[in-house]
Design a protein around this motif. Structure first.
Motif, short mmCIF file in Angstrom:
data_model
loop_
_atom_site.label_atom_id
_atom_site.label_comp_id
_atom_site.label_asym_id
_atom_site.label_seq_id
_atom_site.Cartn_x
_atom_site.Cartn_y
_atom_site.Cartn_z
N SER A 103 0.84 -1.19 0.00
CA SER A 103 0.00 0.00 0.00
C SER A 103 0.88 1.25 0.00
O SER A 103 1.91 1.30 0.68
N SER A 125 0.52 5.88 -0.74
CA SER A 125 -0.38 7.02 -0.86
C SER A 125 0.07 7.90 -2.01
O SER A 125 1.27 8.08 -2.24
N VAL A 126 -0.89 8.45 -2.73
CA VAL A 126 -0.61 9.40 -3.80
C VAL A 126 -0.95 10.79 -3.28
O VAL A 126 -2.12 11.07 -2.99
N GLY A 153 -3.40 3.90 -2.46
CA GLY A 153 -3.07 3.19 -3.68
C GLY A 153 -2.35 1.89 -3.41
O GLY A 153 -2.04 1.55 -2.27
N THR A 154 -2.11 1.16 -4.48
CA THR A 154 -1.38 -0.11 -4.41
C THR A 154 -0.27 -0.11 -5.43
O THR A 154 -0.50 0.16 -6.62
N ARG A 178 -9.31 1.69 -6.70
CA ARG A 178 -8.05 1.44 -7.41
C ARG A 178 -8.13 0.25 -8.36
O ARG A 178 -7.35 0.15 -9.30
N LEU A 221 1.18 1.27 -10.56
CA LEU A 221 0.59 2.00 -9.44
C LEU A 221 -0.86 2.29 -9.79
O LEU A 221 -1.16 2.94 -10.80
N ARG A 222 -1.76 1.76 -8.96
CA ARG A 222 -3.18 2.06 -9.13
C ARG A 222 -3.68 2.65 -7.81
O ARG A 222 -3.17 2.30 -6.75
N TYR A 223 -4.66 3.52 -7.88
CA TYR A 223 -5.06 4.27 -6.70
C TYR A 223 -6.56 4.57 -6.76
O TYR A 223 -7.17 4.56 -7.84
N ASP A 224 -7.14 4.82 -5.59
CA ASP A 224 -8.55 5.19 -5.53
C ASP A 224 -8.74 6.57 -6.13
O ASP A 224 -7.98 7.51 -5.84
N ALA A 233 0.64 10.77 -9.28
CA ALA A 233 0.93 9.34 -9.22
C ALA A 233 2.19 9.00 -10.03
O ALA A 233 2.99 8.13 -9.63
#
Length: 406
Positions: A129, A131-132, A141-142, A166, A191-194, A220
């Motif tokens: 995990s 953060s962006v 994010g992941t 995400r 990198l994927r994020y909410d 990001a």
């Protein structure tokens, strides 16, 4: 005269409720459904769903979907400022056993672990995990980083329209998760994020395309580079793909962009096209003219900034005015990949994909791939049991990213 079909009955029931004649539909209800609604409750529920959507313009053709394993008809109800959908389940040929004044087919939960694609190799990468950073709240994010390499190539994944987590979850489908973990299995950091609108509710006046999408995607990319990832690119789906050229331009250091099921035309034109597909040919002008007029009023400043139009405030639509995705892409020199499913009903390949190709087809570093049988989420359109992004799409995207020369 042949008896009415279930689709005919579903449309008739919706129209009758819209006309304020709730008691008239009770003759179609199975006994158990009669116990769930009074006429007052049904009309109150209808008003709660539609009050902010403006005048009803048309009722579209029902679409067959699965609701908890049961076949249902989802009826699109087209208003001047938006669409809502009514879900109808039949007990037999003409008796209705379930009625929801919303589309509940996309609300079914599922076990993410059980549906993880077979092409994902969990041993090939580490996931954690992150953060962006962004204006307002940081976005959870992941990050998935391939093992065994100090500076892998990487991409930021950018969502389509609407609030999205995400994983890009739509019902039992997780397209951004599939793509993120699939690419990581092939040696590409992801990198994927909410999405911003998933994490916090923005005030209408600050709900612009920059605030909702572009600024966070650029942040990001910076976050990904901070992990030692190089080169860095953008993989955008749908709206995220349409905005990928703008994100790359704002960032200034993006090495490649990949546009999956991305619309080339302005978003307002795409919405009009999608609505047009819901109504018969003889109803096109009557349905689309008032909606087109509403979009024009929104973009020329004739509507209040906080008024809602197809799920977003007027400020959002104004912020898109003047953005030409093909023109923005043509101004870039980076490699680009465009991927589309032939059976995409949201972003039609014969219109959007061909428009991208007409604008950029002469570029040596631009690749176009059209897949037969795939839908908007790049899953098989004819197979409801298969919910993962196509392995062929994943492999091509990975090979292209690994092989392109920034």
């Amino acid at each position: 005269m042949s008896p009415p079909t279930q689709a005919d009955i579903a449309r008739e029931v919706v129209q009758t409720i819209a006309n304020g004649q709730a008691t008239s539909v009770f003759a179609r209800f199975a006994p158990e459904l009669l116990q769930e609604y009074t006429a007052v409750q049904l009309l109150q529920a209808w008003r709660e769903q539609t009050d902010e959507l403006g005048r009803l313009i048309a009722i579209g053709d029902p679409e067959q979907k699965l609701v908890s394993g049961t076949e249902a008809l989802v009826v699109p109800v087209i208003h001047r400022k938006g669409i809502h959908r009514v879900t109808v389940v039949f007990e037999d040929e003409s008796s209705i056993s379930g009625l929801w004044l919303s589309d509940i087919s996309s609300e079914q939960d599922t076990d993410q672990t059980a549906t993880c694609p077979s092409y994902v190799d969990q041993s090939a990468f580490d996931e954690r995990s992150v953060s962006v950073p962004g204006e307002g709240k940081d976005l959870p994010g992941t990050l998935a980083v391939p093992r065994g390499t100090e500076s892998p190539p990487g991409v930021v994944l950018v969502h389509g329209s609407g609030p999205a987590d995400r994983d890009g979850r739509v019902g039992s489908r997780y397209p951004l998760r599939d793509i993120g973990l699939g690419l990581a299995s092939h040696g590409i950091a992801t990198l994927r994020y909410d999405k911003r609108t998933f994490v916090e509710q923005l005030q209408p006046r600050e709900t612009t395309i920059e605030r909702v999408v572009v600024d966070d995607a650029v942040s990001a990319l910076d976050r990904l580079r901070a992990e030692g990832v190089s080169p860095c690119g953008v993989v955008g789906h749908s709206l995220g793909g349409m905005l990928a050229p703008r994100i790359a331009s704002e960032d200034g250091n993006t090495d490649a962009i990949c546009c999956l099921a991305a619309n080339a035309r302005p978003l307002s034109e795409l919405v009009l096209s999608q609505i047009g597909a819901l109504v018969p040919d003889d109803g096109q002008t009557r349905t689309l003219s008032p909606i087109r007029d509403t979009f024009e009023r929104a973009q020329n400043g004739s509507m209040r900034p906080d008024e809602q139009l197809f799920g977003a405030p007027v400020t959002f639509w104004k912020s898109l005015r003047g953005y030409d995705a093909c023109e923005a892409a043509a101004a870039l020199s980076v490699p680009m990949l465009f991927v589309q499913g032939r059976e995409d009903r949201q972003v039609r390949a014969d219109v959007e994909f061909e428009q991208w190709r007409a604008a950029l087809g002469d570029r040596r570093n631009v690749t176009f791939s059209l897949y037969e049988g795939l839908d908007h989420l790049l899953t098989p359109a004819s197979d409801r049991e298969t919910t993962q992004v196509s392995e062929a799409v994943l492999e091509e995207t990975a090979d292209w990213l690994l092989g392109c020369d920034p």
